[in-house]
Structure formats: structure tokens, C-alpha cells
Design a protein around this motif. Structure first.
Motif, PDB file in Angstrom:
ATOM      1  N   SER A 267      13.366  34.036  39.690  1.00  0.00           N
ATOM      2  CA  SER A 267      13.672  32.632  38.945  1.00  0.00           C
ATOM      3  C   SER A 267      13.865  32.991  37.489  1.00  0.00           C
ATOM      4  CB  SER A 267      12.416  31.767  39.123  1.00  0.00           C
ATOM      5  OG  SER A 267      12.816  30.750  38.162  1.00  0.00           O
ATOM      6  N   VAL A 307      15.525  29.660  45.322  1.00  0.00           N
ATOM      7  CA  VAL A 307      15.849  28.326  44.619  1.00  0.00           C
ATOM      8  C   VAL A 307      14.860  27.125  45.401  1.00  0.00           C
ATOM      9  CG1 VAL A 307      18.082  28.592  44.212  1.00  0.00           C
ATOM     10  CG2 VAL A 307      17.520  27.592  46.270  1.00  0.00           C
ATOM     11  N   GLU A 312      10.229  22.942  41.263  1.00  0.00           N
ATOM     12  CA  GLU A 312      11.625  23.287  40.602  1.00  0.00           C
ATOM     13  C   GLU A 312      12.403  22.173  40.128  1.00  0.00           C
ATOM     14  OE1 GLU A 312      14.086  27.134  41.178  1.00  0.00           O
ATOM     15  OE2 GLU A 312      15.405  25.396  42.206  1.00  0.00           O
ATOM     16  N   PRO A 314      15.584  20.403  37.930  1.00  0.00           N
ATOM     17  CA  PRO A 314      17.068  20.787  37.578  1.00  0.00           C
ATOM     18  C   PRO A 314      16.981  21.706  36.300  1.00  0.00           C
ATOM     19  CG  PRO A 314      16.981  18.615  38.020  1.00  0.00           C
ATOM     20  CD  PRO A 314      15.604  18.870  37.946  1.00  0.00           C
ATOM     21  N   PHE A 317      15.984  25.283  37.326  1.00  0.00           N
ATOM     22  CA  PHE A 317      17.115  25.860  37.767  1.00  0.00           C
ATOM     23  C   PHE A 317      18.386  26.331  37.028  1.00  0.00           C
ATOM     24  CE2 PHE A 317      21.397  25.499  40.558  1.00  0.00           C
ATOM     25  CZ  PHE A 317      21.038  26.780  40.905  1.00  0.00           C
ATOM     26  N   LYS A 336      16.654  29.988  50.126  1.00  0.00           N
ATOM     27  CA  LYS A 336      15.944  28.657  49.925  1.00  0.00           C
ATOM     28  C   LYS A 336      14.431  28.641  49.883  1.00  0.00           C
ATOM     29  CE  LYS A 336      18.980  26.679  52.829  1.00  0.00           C
ATOM     30  NZ  LYS A 336      19.579  25.623  53.564  1.00  0.00           N
ATOM     31  N   GLU A 356      18.915  19.492  48.227  1.00  0.00           N
ATOM     32  CA  GLU A 356      18.991  19.882  47.066  1.00  0.00           C
ATOM     33  C   GLU A 356      18.982  21.562  46.858  1.00  0.00           C
ATOM     34  OE1 GLU A 356      20.190  18.679  44.416  1.00  0.00           O
ATOM     35  OE2 GLU A 356      19.462  19.907  42.963  1.00  0.00           O
ATOM     36  N   LYS A 357      17.997  21.913  47.837  1.00  0.00           N
ATOM     37  CA  LYS A 357      17.908  23.327  47.604  1.00  0.00           C
ATOM     38  C   LYS A 357      19.390  23.888  48.379  1.00  0.00           C
ATOM     39  CE  LYS A 357      13.333  23.821  49.511  1.00  0.00           C
ATOM     40  NZ  LYS A 357      12.521  24.109  50.700  1.00  0.00           N
ATOM     41  N   ARG A 359      22.208  22.728  47.724  1.00  0.00           N
ATOM     42  CA  ARG A 359      23.261  22.732  46.651  1.00  0.00           C
ATOM     43  C   ARG A 359      22.945  23.622  45.502  1.00  0.00           C
ATOM     44  NH1 ARG A 359      23.230  16.867  47.415  1.00  0.00           N
ATOM     45  NH2 ARG A 359      21.410  16.756  46.113  1.00  0.00           N
ATOM     46  N   ARG A 360      21.664  23.983  45.316  1.00  0.00           N
ATOM     47  CA  ARG A 360      21.310  24.822  44.377  1.00  0.00           C
ATOM     48  C   ARG A 360      21.695  26.245  44.819  1.00  0.00           C
ATOM     49  NH1 ARG A 360      15.520  22.369  42.152  1.00  0.00           N
ATOM     50  NH2 ARG A 360      16.503  20.485  41.628  1.00  0.00           N
ATOM     51  N   LEU A 364      24.432  28.801  42.803  1.00  0.00           N
ATOM     52  CA  LEU A 364      24.150  30.450  42.550  1.00  0.00           C
ATOM     53  C   LEU A 364      25.130  31.199  43.168  1.00  0.00           C
ATOM     54  CD1 LEU A 364      21.572  31.089  40.938  1.00  0.00           C
ATOM     55  CD2 LEU A 364      20.380  31.413  43.154  1.00  0.00           C
TER      56      LEU A 364
END
Ligand code: 5AD
Ligand code: SF4
Length: 438
Positions: A267, A307, A312, A314, A317, A336, A356-357, A359-360, A364
């Protein structure tokens, strides 16, 4: 079904999931079973014994194996004499539930039980054999592996992990850290060199934490570099906290140690790094990267990122994206977050939704693709030495090999696997290079 000639020798089909460590363990298992009189089966249909060496790092890895087991169990129904075994991290992780979830299993054996496989397989009876004892001292030192042919070979130098990052199941399934005696490592490398292996990849969960008496990892690298015939040395995966000056110095001064490092960061947010108990801050990681790049100017870097770890936000991230831009990794393996039973973060649960995971993760990957493309573009025009591995997947007559930076290059040349040849890079994508003989 084609008939297999079976001269009384039982045949084993072994399938491997997961990391390089598991591939190396499967080679070890292959060696143990070969010495016990077992032959190799090319397909599960031809086998008397089917073994699956498994991974427990994420739930997805376990689901894949459970799906595969259901398929293989069908073969058992047709041939009741067939024996089916599940080995490795998942055996250790799910020891309590496995024989209920997969009642057709004959054998469940953890990562420290491989010496006893011939004994387990030799036993009769209908009850499944379960052996998931971890052994603080088991390093399998001195046991010859059945290595895949080719100019590169894996050499396990340490096993287990003592770091207990809060998300990670490895310390629970592979047990405490222990190093293989240097004499055994050197003996194995010499034997590989004698068989034409040019490149060794030293393996360990935190490989640079290696220590056996007075010999630390920097020293071990230098000792292996003395072996004639071994031309290249790589290692994976180092932990940032164990990246000592001695190891950096060995990378900088020992030409056989290749300029490539897989350095998991996980991270780019200090808050997340603290929650994961990784043992370093973003600033410390960046400082390490700077020291490494100063010492090894041609260095290529890759990393692991998770992620959607518990908590976590926004902003966290966004900090990870920022770190990716700042370091400019040559490659990144992105995951993820998957909640794992037994870990310290298990009871905290999930706070980031699956969507959301996802999307992140996409954001990335998209950023990393553009960074990798730029890093590879910068290779164009450079002369690099490649270790020839064999025919390239694309293009007739093209060969494939890795540059010192561990980038895959395809090039038209007349050469044999194991040859080291100089090439000039002429084209690049985010994943590979095209070259011509220099
Ligand atoms: N969820 C997602 N990824 C994980 N990893 C380890 N544990 C988990 C988990 N619970 C990733 C880390 C590690 C790599 C081998 O797998 O990034 O470096
Ligand atoms: Fe898992 Fe952390 Fe050990 Fe790596 S260092 S194997 S992430 S506990």
C-alpha cells in the motif's frame, strides 16, 4: 482412453497452484516420489495417484482448487483404486474442514509432511490420512528435487515466515522461519550448474531474512556467485525491512546478481501500512528504493499491492496511486483484499465492497500499464544480455529469453537454450520487448 504401459510402477500426476515456492515444493515432491519408485503420469486419467499442491493466500485460489477436486473425484468413481491427495498451504489452512468438504480425499498433507508421502501412499485402508503437523526444523535440505529441464532453476533457501502481516495466512500455513544450511544450498547450486543450469532463483517467503549461523543473505549471494557455471542469480521475495546494506552491496558489486528486485509494498498509505503491520512507512520504502537505485543504476523493480484492505478509504487508495507514480515500477501484481481465517485481520472483516475493490483494482492496473509501457519504451535502443530459454510464443523462428531486468524479450537468432547473447531492443509493449541480435 489410450492404454498406458504400467510396468508395475505406480504413476503420479502432480498439479501445482500458487507461487514459485509451491513450484519448487512440487519439484521436491517429484524427487521424493521418484526415489520411492513412482513414475510420472502426463494426465490425471493415466495416474494411480493424483496430488494437488495448493495455495491458500486468497479465497479465490482455494475455490479454484475445490472446483478442480470435484472434477478429479469423478475419475475416482470410475476407478476406485485411484488415490487423491491434497497437499500444501490449503491442506494446512483448511485442515479442520477438508475431509468433510471433500470426503473423496485419501490424503491431506501440509508443507512440512512431504518426506512421509511415500509412507502415506503406501498405506492401505479407507480412512483418509491427515498429516498437517508443522515442523520448526524441516528444511528438506539435501533432498534432490526433480527439476524441470531448462537454464533456470529454483532453489529454496529458507522456508516459513515470522512477520505475521495482519492480512496474511502464510505464517500460519508454512510455519516459522528457518534457513537451509549454506553447504546444502551451495551443493544444490553446484549440482544444477553441473546439469547446465545457468540461472538460479533463490526462494523464500522473506528470502533476504536468510540466516544460518554467521552466514546472512548478502554472504550467501556472494558464496553462490563463486560457483562456476552459475551465470545469473536472482531471488524472491525480499521483505523491505530485511533489505540490509550487505544485500544491497552484494547486488551492487557482484555482477552475477541480476539488477531486478520484486519488492512488495502492499500500500502507499501509512495508515494502511500500519494496520497491515508491515514494519515500514511510505517514506522509508521510498528511501530504500532510492538507495537501491543509487547502488544498482540499471535496477528494475516490481511489487505487490493489495486494494481494499480493512478500513481503506479513498484517500488511502489515492496515496497508493501516488506511490506507484513516484516509484515507477516495471511491473506490479495487484490483488483485491481477501479476508483469511486465522489471520489477525480476520475478525476485522471487510469494509470495502467487492465492486469498490474491483474499481480500485482496475484503476491501479490501468495506471501500471501506462507506467510499464513507458519503462519498456525506454529500453528501446539499449543492448541487453538475454538468457535464451527456447522458442518464443509469437512468431516462427523467434526465440525468447529474459534480460537482466527480468523483462521477456523475443528475438530472431540461432541459439540454444542456456546461451547468453547480446541483443538490441527495437520495440516494446507494457509486457514484453522485441529485439535483434546486437
Ligand atoms: N488478500 C489479498 N492479497 C493477499 N496477499 C497476501 N495475503 C493476501 C490477502 N489476504 C498478497 C500480498 C502478497 C502476495 C503474495 O499476495 O500482496 O505480497
Ligand atoms: Fe505474508 Fe507478510 Fe510473511 Fe510476506 S512477510 S509471507 S505478506 S506475513
Amino acid at each position: 482412453m489410450p492404454k498406458v504401459e504400467n510396468r508395475g510402477q505406480p504413476l503420479v500426476y502432480l498439479e501445482t497452484y500458487g507461487c514459485q515456492m509451491n513450484i519448487a515444493d512440487s519439484e521436491l515432491i517429484g524427487g521424493i516420489l521418484r526415489r520411492a519408485g513412482y513414475g510420472d503420469a502426463a494426465r490425471p486419467e493415466d495416474a494411480d495417484v493424483i496430488l494437488i499442491n495448493t495455495c491458500a493466500i486468497r479465497e479465490h485460489a482455494e475455490e479454484r482448487v475445490l472446483g478442480r477436486l470435484t472434477d478429479l473425484a469423478r475419475l475416482k468413481r470410475r476407478r476406485p483404486g485411484l488415490r487423491l491427495g491434497l497437499l500444501g498451504c490449503m491442506a494446512q489452512h483448511n485442515r479442520a474442514h477438508l475431509t468433510q468438504r471433500a470426503p473423496y480425499l485419501d490424503l491431506v498433507a501440509g508443507p512440512d509432511s512431504y518426506r512421509r508421502l511415500p509412507e502415506f501412499l503406501g498405506r492401505g485402508g479407507f480412512d483418509p490420512i491427515v498429516d498437517v503437523r508443522l515442523d520448526r526444523n524441516e528444511t528438506y535440505a539435501g533432498l534432490a528435487s526433480a527439476h524441470e529441464p531448462g537454464p533456470r532453476a529454483y532453489v529454496t533457501v529458507m522456508r516459513g515466515c515470522d512477520r505475521f502481516c495482519t492480512f496474511c495466512v502464510v505464517p500460519y500455513v508454512r510455519g516459522r522461519e528457518r534457513s537451509v544450511a549454506p553447504e546444502a544450498v551451495l551443493e544444490q547450486c553446484r549440482e544444477l550448474a553441473g546439469r547446465g543450469v545457468k540461472e538460479v532463483v533463490l526462494l523464500g517467503q522473506t528470502v533476504n531474512a536468510y540466516r544460518a549461523g554467521e552466514v546472512d543473505f548478502g554472504r550467501l549471494l556472494r558464496m553462490i556467485a563463486q560457483i562456476d557455471g552459475i551465470e545469473r542469480i536472482r531471488f524472491t521475495s525480499p521483505h523491505p525491512c530485511d533489505m540490509s546494506d550487505a544485500v544491497i552491496e552484494a547486488m551492487a558489486t557482484e555482477p552475477k546478481v541480476q539488477p531486478y528486485l520484486h519488492l512488495p509494498v502492499q500500500s502507499g498509505s501509512d495508515r494502511m501500512l500500519a494496520a497491515m503491520e508491515r514494519g515500514y512507512s511510505v517514506a522509508e520504502y521510498l528511501d530504500l528504493v532510492n538507495r537501491l537505485r543509487r547502488a544498482v543504476p540499471q535496477l528494475a523493480l516490481s511489487t505487490d499491492i493489495i486494494v481494499g484492505f480493512h478500513g481503506e478509504e479513498p484517500d488511502d487508495f489515492a496515496a497508493t496511486l501516488g506511490l506507484m507514480r513516484e516509484v515507477g515500477f516495471d511491473a506490479a501484481f495487484t490483488f483485491k483484499y481477501s479476508v483469511r481465517e486465522h489471520t489477525r485481520a480476520f475478525k476485522l472483516g471487510d469494509t470495502v465492497s467487492e465492486e469498490e475493490k474491483a474499481r480500485r483494482l482496475s484503476a491501479l492496473i490501468e495506471l501500471q500499464e501506462s507506467i510499464a509501457a513507458a519503462r519498456n519504451q525506454a529500453e528501446i535502443g539499449r543492448i541487453r544480455e538475454v538468457l535464451v530459454e527456447g522458442p518464443a510464443r509469437r512468431g516462427a523462428g523467434m526465440l525468447s529469453g529474459k534480460t537482466p531486468q527480468f523483462k521477456t524479450a523475443a528475438f530472431p537468432a540461432r541459439a540454444n537454450p542456456g546461451d547468453l547473447i547480446a541483443v538490441r531492443i527495437v520495440a516494446a509493449t507494457s509486457h514484453s520487448l522485441t529485439a535483434v541480435p546486437a
